[in-house]
Design an enzyme around this catalytic site. Sequence first.
Site, PDB file in Angstrom:
ATOM      1  N   VAL A  21       4.002   2.231  -1.104  1.00  0.00           N
ATOM      2  CA  VAL A  21       4.328   2.705   0.239  1.00  0.00           C
ATOM      3  C   VAL A  21       5.693   2.142   0.597  1.00  0.00           C
ATOM      4  O   VAL A  21       6.083   1.093   0.097  1.00  0.00           O
ATOM      5  CB  VAL A  21       3.263   2.302   1.290  1.00  0.00           C
ATOM      6  N   SER A  22       6.420   2.854   1.459  1.00  0.00           N
ATOM      7  CA  SER A  22       7.798   2.457   1.771  1.00  0.00           C
ATOM      8  C   SER A  22       7.909   1.246   2.671  1.00  0.00           C
ATOM      9  O   SER A  22       8.896   0.543   2.648  1.00  0.00           O
ATOM     10  CB  SER A  22       8.542   3.629   2.413  1.00  0.00           C
ATOM     11  N   SER A  23       6.888   1.011   3.512  1.00  0.00           N
ATOM     12  CA  SER A  23       6.977  -0.123   4.426  1.00  0.00           C
ATOM     13  C   SER A  23       5.634  -0.819   4.544  1.00  0.00           C
ATOM     14  O   SER A  23       4.599  -0.264   4.185  1.00  0.00           O
ATOM     15  CB  SER A  23       7.448   0.332   5.806  1.00  0.00           C
TER      16      SER A  23
END
Length: 196
Positions: A21-23
Amino acid sequence: MNAQRKTTSTAHGKRIGYVRVSSVDQNDARQLDGVDLDKTFTDKASGKDTHRPQLQALLEYIREGDHLYVHSMDRLSRSLRDLQDVVQSLTDKGVAVSFVKEGMTFTGNDDPMATLMLQLLGAVGQFERALIKERQREGIAIAKAEGVYKGRKPVLDAEAAKALREMAAQGIPKTDIAANLGISRATVYEYLKAPA
């Protein structure tokens, strides 16, 4: 490369999942939901390059006969070149790679059509991300021209930023300052670099 449209279990070896996931705020729970796995590696980082801690750990851990499951190609890499390199290095090692969303499995014995599909889907994903970034830049430029763009909201208010600088001046370790204020160490350094 004979890309199988159906996910198959390995006769031997481990079933390993990779999730990205990006964050930190994004939920990774649904990515491989329903896939029976022996071990999962999860990165909370951008996919812009392959130098992610859990991906590197996965590449060191995975062995011949193992089967890697990834939700979709863009979770493994956002660059076509990196995607091809990672899949190639894994299949050369004797690892099967399945992309659940695309319904494709690569084994290293794949036909040219499967190779083309990997390249085509990877290129489409890369193109879509480039378009999104371009639209984002255009939107910001329009908002700035109209005087509406305010930029990112500061993490700390003026009082907390002052406290951060005072703690740093007292020689308190950056890790302790970050923990005390509930922010990352990188944010501590950002505030210390910025003019007071």
